[in-house]
Enzyme design. Structure first.
Site, PDB file in Angstrom:
ATOM      1  CG  ASN A  73     -10.019  -0.659  -3.050  1.00 25.29           C
ATOM      2  OD1 ASN A  73     -10.818   0.235  -3.361  1.00 25.29           O
ATOM      3  ND2 ASN A  73      -9.139  -0.499  -2.074  1.00 25.29           N
ATOM      4  NE  ARG A 128     -20.523   2.261   4.462  1.00 24.83           N
ATOM      5  CZ  ARG A 128     -20.631   2.582   5.721  1.00 24.83           C
ATOM      6  NH1 ARG A 128     -20.440   1.688   6.667  1.00 24.83           N
ATOM      7  NH2 ARG A 128     -20.973   3.800   6.064  1.00 24.83           N
ATOM      8  CB  SER A 179     -12.714  11.854  -9.700  1.00 24.75           C
ATOM      9  OG  SER A 179     -11.759  11.216  -8.897  1.00 24.75           O
ATOM     10  CG  HIS A 229      -4.937   2.446  -1.066  1.00 23.05           C
ATOM     11  ND1 HIS A 229      -5.859   2.975  -0.170  1.00 23.05           N
ATOM     12  CD2 HIS A 229      -3.709   2.715  -0.572  1.00 23.05           C
ATOM     13  CE1 HIS A 229      -5.188   3.536   0.840  1.00 23.05           C
ATOM     14  NE2 HIS A 229      -3.897   3.402   0.619  1.00 23.05           N
TER      15      HIS A 229
END
Ligand code: GAR
Length: 195
Positions: free
Chosen positions: A106, A90, A13, A108
């Site tokens: 990234n 990963r 998404s 989170h």
């Protein structure tokens, strides 16, 4: 024009939110999806956008270094400027981190450094916190570590994990494209030729 690669392992998404945000964008566009799971739903999403995809199965490789070397070749082939991890489950190794220093980010679903790991929302919910949130950060060798770029918080006092997940995903889908756009604009304005 900066070229983005999105890395994803599952639903996708966030990948799709990035695609939508950068369709016909002035400064950047999505160029490549990298996926480590041949059965991931994100691959269906990528078809809709006619996106170039590099899919691999880590089990087919001797080591992380071996598959990351192939990923790196793909990134170079597509002249990728920025790598956006979006549910890529990963740890990124030195092959990619060295080649793309400060250019791998990234998202989170918690207010880092709290609730790192694969189940950030559930862990925070079960702990009983009342302020949840989303973090975008540079990627470092440490899981969900690295310098924070952006965070957005939300208070939730309800009882439903599903409802909370929905709210947090909505924030992700706004915050990630906004943060990417901001980074890319900063690069443009600084005139940095990063790649
Ligand atoms: C997102 O909530 C993302 O923040 C999380 O995985 C989900 C992927 O959803 N990432 C992490 O937990 C990283 N530690 P999506 O596949 O629907 O974008």
């Amino acid at each position: 024009m900066k070229r983005i690669a999105v890395f994803a392992s599952g639903n996708g998404s966030n990948y799709e939110a990035i695609e939508k945000a950068f369709e016909n964008h002035r400064y950047c566009r999505v160029e490549l999806l990298v996926c480590d799971n041949p059965k991931a739903y994100v691959l269906e999403r990528a078809k809709k956008y006619g996106r170039q995809v590099f899919v691999f199965n880590p089990k087919d490789y001797e080591s992380k270094e071996h598959y990351e070397r192939e990923i790196l070749q793909q990134l170079q082939l597509h002249q990728i400027d920025l790598v956006c991890l979006a549910g890529y489950m990963r740890i990124v190794g030195s092959t990619l981190l060295d080649a793309y220093a400060k250019r791998i980010i990234n998202i989170h679903p918690s207010l880092l450094p709290a609730f790192k790991g694969k189940n950030g929302i559930k862990d925070a919910f079960e702990y009983g916190v009342k302020v949840f949130g989303v973090t975008v950060h540079y990627v470092s060798p440490e899981v969900d570590g690295g310098k924070i770029i952006a965070q957005r918080a939300i208070e939730y006092h309800g009882e439903s994990l599903e409802e909370l997940e929905g709210l947090i995903h909505q924030i992700e889908h706004q915050l990630y494209p906004e943060t990417i756009e901001k980074l890319v604009k900063e690069w443009e304005n600084e005139g940095l030729n990063q790649c």
